[in-house]
Scaffold this active site. Structure first.
Site, PDB file in Angstrom:
ATOM      1  N   GLY A   1       0.842  -1.198   0.000  1.00  0.00           N
ATOM      2  CA  GLY A   1       0.000   0.000   0.000  1.00  0.00           C
ATOM      3  C   GLY A   1       0.866   1.233   0.000  1.00  0.00           C
ATOM      4  O   GLY A   1       1.942   1.272   0.603  1.00  0.00           O
TER       5      GLY A   1
ATOM      6  N   ASP B   1     -13.647   9.632   7.924  1.00  0.00           N
ATOM      7  CA  ASP B   1     -13.370   9.203   6.551  1.00  0.00           C
ATOM      8  C   ASP B   1     -13.843   7.761   6.334  1.00  0.00           C
ATOM      9  O   ASP B   1     -13.113   6.929   5.808  1.00  0.00           O
ATOM     10  CB  ASP B   1     -11.881   9.344   6.233  1.00  0.00           C
ATOM     11  CG  ASP B   1     -11.614   9.279   4.731  1.00  0.00           C
ATOM     12  OD1 ASP B   1     -12.547   9.557   3.942  1.00  0.00           O
ATOM     13  OD2 ASP B   1     -10.486   8.932   4.343  1.00  0.00           O
TER      14      ASP B   1
END
Length: 610
Positions: free
Chosen positions: A60, A175
């Protein structure tokens, strides 16, 4: 799959300029089977030199940091190591990086990825290690349809519990989106990326006193989050409450139920979020997916523009679990059903019958005994609408066509029977062959016309008038055959009664037009006789009425037999036609009664009131 393809990145939004991307990490893939980019581990990497972790590929990457697959040599377990990407990160970047690690480490919950170690490498750059996940993000699962709704709802309930835990520790995620939700291979669910989380002041001093606030390092006017999943109030200011996370959860629930995002991507997401006209009901947006009313109602409550009226994350989890366990609160079901009945009445008042039927049926599904629902369904089934919708008009047209075809088909034998009298008339004696031949041709022509009407019932009104005139012509010719005062009036009455039952002649003024045509066929020749234009076919005297025909010899035994037989044929045709129509009407009536009976079985039995 690149981050931009999976989900819009976490970005700060400037209400006037659109904002610029932050450096928060966006997970790209999870697990060795979904490696998006391979990191190059150089020999002088400080973390590698420490000897604690054996680093592997990058799994990632974001603007400020990256996640590397690693193996803890001390314990021998696989971990995920998150480190800063820049060679010389600034103080603000370090603070933000450390803040995310500390917040995540404080939230000890099964659905929040545990942090194992927070340290610095020999170069002074911070890193932290955490549990390495194997699974798929919610973005991937929704895109591939690889999980059932039940599985997604159970994972969603776990996520709600985790957010409720974070809220109890004074943390707001800010988020929540499909890219930050991971479902593991063994039923577990995780919330990722706490980089833009907000620490609330009410419990921060007790639980998170050493965590710096992110807002202090962010430029003034920026709003942190992902458009399309942010609450309306979050688009205006970063200082949001726990209710902002509930809105984000509601956006996730909407996507699970509707199979599509609540809001579009990009700038359009902001306009859609702030609009009062956006459809927030997954049941209305996607009626083909059969969204349960209780889940639809929960989703609407979570997405309310007024943050103070949204339920808590704990309430959301409880209601999802109640639905999954089948323990649906009867009081809540009745309240939802009562609200649906009110909506059904309003839709019926606006003549939106389809909406009214849908809402009333949903109310009965929630609570069969709710006041008004059964009455509304019965009313909608039996009471015709003020204005027929196109689908209903098409169905009624098909029913009329079937009636016309059945009616016209039964008329064919009657016309053939009239033509069959021609040989008998010829044997009696003919004075004017044009009348006799005209009767035969007119009767056979009307039989052919009736046959065609049975095959193609949809005709113009002009075609129906021509059909009526043809029948009137038969009456005129038969009246000239053996006087208008034999069997002709009975035959004219029978033909008129038969024709007027066709859908084309039922309504005014068309029925009057038909009557005028048929009366003209019967009385027109008599009027011409009285005016002396046609030879008189009857004579009234003191001793009775004397009849004479223009085309047929009267007075013989055979002529008398022919007239009597014609009268009997008229009665026979009338009886056959009436029996055919009677059977059809009886079958239609029985069908309506059977439908009403079956509808009554669907409705709940009345409850005796004390």
């Amino acid at each position: 799959m690149a981050p931009d393809e999976a989900d819009p990145p976490t970005i700060p939004l400037d209400p006037t300029r659109g904002g610029a991307p932050t450096d928060e990490l966006e997970p790209e893939t999870l697990g060795p089977a979904r490696v998006a980019a391979r990191g190059s581990i150089v020999a002088d990497d400080p973390t590698t030199q420490s000897g604690v972790y054996e680093l592997g590929e990058v799994i990632g990457r974001g603007g400020m940091g990256e996640v590397v697959r690693a193996r803890d040599r001390k314990i021998g377990r696989e971990v995920a190591l998150k480190r800063m990407r820049g060679a010389a990160p600034g103080d603000d970047e370090r603070a933000r990086f450390l803040r995310e690690a500390r917040i995540q480490a404080r939230l000890d919950h099964p659905a929040i990825v545990p942090v194992y170690e927070l340290a610095k490498d020999p170069a002074g750059r911070p890193y932290f290690t955490m549990k390495r996940l194997t699974g798929q993000t919610l973005v991937q699962i929704l895109g591939s349809h690889s999980a059932t709704r039940q599985r997604l709802l159970r994972a969603f309930a776990d996520i709600c519990r985790a957010i409720d835990f974070a809220h109890s520790r004074g943390i707001v995620h800010r988020d929540l989106k499909p890219a930050n939700i991971v479902l593991g291979e063994f039923g577990e669910a995780y919330i990722l990326d706490w980089g833009v989380a907000r620490v609330l002041g009410d419990v921060a001093e007790v639980i998170t006193a050493d965590i710096d606030t992110l807002e202090g390092s962010a430029p003034v006017g920026q709003v942190l989050g992902t458009p399309g999943y942010m609450a309306p109030e979050q688009l205006r200011h970063p200082d949001v409450t726990r209710a902002a996370d509930v809105y984000g959860l509601g956006s996730l629930l909407f996507e699970i139920l509707a199979g599509e995002p609540l809001h579009p991507r990009g700038q359009a997401a902001i306009e859609s979020t702030l609009s009062e006209h956006t459809v927030l009901s997954p049941a209305i947006r996607r009626p083909d997916r059969v969204v349960p009313p209780e889940l639809d109602g929960l989703c609407l409550a979570m997405l309310l523009h007024s943050s103070k009226h949204r339920p808590t994350a704990r309430v959301c989890a409880d209601r999802i679990e109640q639905y999954l366990d089948g323990d649906r609160d009867l009081v809540n079901r009745r309240a939802l059903a009562t609200d649906l009945v009110a909506k059904a009445r309003a839709a019926l008042d606006d003549d939106r019958r389809a909406d009214a039927m849908r809402e009333a049926s949903r109310a009965m599904a929630l609570d069969p005994h709710v006041d008004g629902a059964a009455e509304l369904v019965t009313r909608l089934m039996l009471q015709p609408p003020r204005e027929e919708p196109p689908e209903l008009r098409a169905a009624l047209a098909r029913a009329d066509s079937e009636d016309i075809a059945r009616h016209a088909k039964s008329a064919v034998p009657g016309y053939i029977m009239i033509a069959a009298f021609v040989p008998l008339i010829a044997a009696t004696g003919v004075r004017a062959w044009w009348i006799v031949v005209g009767i035969a041709l007119a009767a056979l022509g009307m039989a052919i016309a009736a046959r065609r009407f049975a095959q193609t019932p949809q005709r113009t009104f002009g075609a129906w008038i021509a059909y009526a005139i043809g029948n009137a012509a038969i009456i005129v010719l038969l009246g000239r055959l053996a006087s208008a005062f034999t069997f002709v009036p009975a035959l004219a009455a029978f033909i008129t009664a038969s024709l007027i039952t066709y859908p084309a002649f039922v309504e005014k003024p068309r029925s009057w037009i038909l009557l005028l045509v048929m009366i003209g066929g019967l009385l027109g020749p008599l009027g011409l006789e009285l005016l002396g234009i046609l030879p008189q076919s009857f004579d009234l005297r003191d001793h009775g009425m004397f009849l004479r025909g223009d085309a047929m010899e009267l007075g013989s035994t055979l002529s008398t037999f022919t007239v009597v037989l014609a009268s009997l044929a008229t009665v026979l045709m009338c009886g056959i036609q009436a029996a055919t129509l009677g059977r059809a009407n009886r079958a239609a009536q029985h069908k309506l009664v059977a439908q009403a009976w079956h509808l009554q079985q669907l409705l709940p039995a009345p409850v005796a009131k004390a």
